[in-house]
Motif scaffolding. Sequence first.
Motif, mmCIF file in Angstrom:
data_model
loop_
_atom_site.group_PDB
_atom_site.id
_atom_site.type_symbol
_atom_site.label_atom_id
_atom_site.label_comp_id
_atom_site.label_asym_id
_atom_site.label_seq_id
_atom_site.Cartn_x
_atom_site.Cartn_y
_atom_site.Cartn_z
ATOM 1 N N VAL A 1 34.981 30.723 17.557
ATOM 2 C CA VAL A 1 35.289 31.777 18.582
ATOM 3 C C VAL A 1 34.451 30.991 19.943
ATOM 4 O O VAL A 1 33.469 30.664 20.032
ATOM 5 C CB VAL A 1 34.165 32.957 18.280
ATOM 6 N N ARG A 2 35.195 31.513 21.000
ATOM 7 C CA ARG A 2 34.773 30.886 22.186
ATOM 8 C C ARG A 2 34.286 32.228 23.412
ATOM 9 O O ARG A 2 34.753 33.123 22.942
ATOM 10 C CB ARG A 2 35.976 30.308 23.029
ATOM 11 N N LYS A 3 33.249 31.846 24.142
ATOM 12 C CA LYS A 3 33.025 32.837 25.226
ATOM 13 C C LYS A 3 32.617 32.092 26.324
ATOM 14 O O LYS A 3 32.023 30.973 26.447
ATOM 15 C CB LYS A 3 31.364 33.366 24.728
ATOM 16 N N ALA A 4 33.004 32.926 27.448
ATOM 17 C CA ALA A 4 32.846 32.388 29.130
ATOM 18 C C ALA A 4 31.656 33.468 29.503
ATOM 19 O O ALA A 4 32.403 34.539 29.337
ATOM 20 C CB ALA A 4 34.120 32.120 29.901
ATOM 21 N N THR A 5 30.568 33.158 30.032
ATOM 22 C CA THR A 5 29.936 34.243 30.776
ATOM 23 C C THR A 5 29.890 34.165 32.028
ATOM 24 O O THR A 5 29.693 33.298 32.697
ATOM 25 C CB THR A 5 28.241 34.069 30.120
ATOM 26 N N PHE A 6 30.209 35.158 32.891
ATOM 27 C CA PHE A 6 30.188 35.300 34.172
ATOM 28 C C PHE A 6 28.863 36.208 34.832
ATOM 29 O O PHE A 6 28.471 36.926 33.920
ATOM 30 C CB PHE A 6 31.419 36.072 34.885
ATOM 31 N N ARG A 7 28.440 35.899 35.828
ATOM 32 C CA ARG A 7 27.234 36.657 36.364
ATOM 33 C C ARG A 7 27.490 37.177 37.877
ATOM 34 O O ARG A 7 28.020 36.475 38.592
ATOM 35 C CB ARG A 7 26.060 35.806 36.347
ATOM 36 N N ASP A 8 27.432 38.453 37.807
ATOM 37 C CA ASP A 8 27.909 39.014 39.113
ATOM 38 C C ASP A 8 26.600 39.035 40.082
ATOM 39 O O ASP A 8 25.692 38.228 39.875
ATOM 40 C CB ASP A 8 27.969 40.661 39.088
ATOM 41 N N GLY B 1 37.195 34.859 23.037
ATOM 42 C CA GLY B 1 38.589 34.515 22.804
ATOM 43 C C GLY B 1 38.358 33.969 21.009
ATOM 44 O O GLY B 1 37.421 33.393 20.752
ATOM 45 N N ALA B 2 39.543 33.929 20.613
ATOM 46 C CA ALA B 2 39.597 33.382 19.342
ATOM 47 C C ALA B 2 39.722 31.978 19.226
ATOM 48 O O ALA B 2 39.966 31.255 20.130
ATOM 49 C CB ALA B 2 41.013 34.012 18.719
ATOM 50 N N PRO B 3 39.352 31.349 18.234
ATOM 51 C CA PRO B 3 39.327 30.069 18.071
ATOM 52 C C PRO B 3 40.759 29.315 18.521
ATOM 53 O O PRO B 3 41.879 30.264 18.189
ATOM 54 C CB PRO B 3 39.052 29.513 16.683
ATOM 55 N N THR B 4 40.594 28.125 19.000
ATOM 56 C CA THR B 4 41.838 27.503 19.250
ATOM 57 C C THR B 4 42.466 27.022 17.971
ATOM 58 O O THR B 4 41.835 26.864 16.939
ATOM 59 C CB THR B 4 41.682 26.257 20.111
ATOM 60 N N ALA B 5 43.778 26.751 17.939
ATOM 61 C CA ALA B 5 44.479 26.305 16.628
ATOM 62 C C ALA B 5 43.848 24.906 16.099
ATOM 63 O O ALA B 5 43.860 24.603 15.001
ATOM 64 C CB ALA B 5 45.940 25.886 16.993
ATOM 65 N N ARG C 1 29.687 28.492 29.439
ATOM 66 C CA ARG C 1 31.053 28.536 28.265
ATOM 67 C C ARG C 1 30.282 27.851 26.924
ATOM 68 O O ARG C 1 29.330 26.958 26.902
ATOM 69 C CB ARG C 1 31.931 27.540 28.807
ATOM 70 N N GLU C 2 30.754 28.573 25.888
ATOM 71 C CA GLU C 2 30.120 28.217 24.616
ATOM 72 C C GLU C 2 31.297 28.362 23.506
ATOM 73 O O GLU C 2 31.984 29.198 23.530
ATOM 74 C CB GLU C 2 28.773 28.856 24.218
ATOM 75 N N THR C 3 31.089 27.604 22.465
ATOM 76 C CA THR C 3 31.879 27.801 21.255
ATOM 77 C C THR C 3 30.915 27.908 20.111
ATOM 78 O O THR C 3 30.284 27.143 19.840
ATOM 79 C CB THR C 3 32.945 26.835 21.014
ATOM 80 N N TYR C 4 31.294 28.914 19.355
ATOM 81 C CA TYR C 4 30.334 29.143 18.153
ATOM 82 C C TYR C 4 31.033 28.191 17.068
ATOM 83 O O TYR C 4 31.907 27.788 16.941
ATOM 84 C CB TYR C 4 30.282 30.582 17.837
#
Length: 117
Positions: A93-100, A110-114, A86-89
Amino acid sequence: MTIDLFAGIPVRDYTTAAAWYEQLLGAPPSFLPNDTEAVWELADHRYVFIEVRPEHAGHAMNTVFVSDFDARLAQIAERGLEPAERETYGNGVRKATFRDPDGNEIGLGGAPTAATV
């Protein structure tokens, strides 16, 4: 003009990969074009598909930006999957990375939180 997008993910084992993507995406494939592919429609004209291509498995990198980031991650967790990262730029902006099972990366953005806007 309509544009369809098909993002391909090479996998080694069809059965294992199809089950994992069904767990991640929360639904069975939208259609099965043949014995080595499965396709999920994520939104109108936007698809992700797995294809048995063992020599290329593990090299895909796809990110899907969703408006319901937190809810989507919670739903995926209820189905038993957690992101590998998981990372927040800097812009929030947020990103969650899954690996198959083959190591292919599927990111949810996802957009930034409020609180970070």
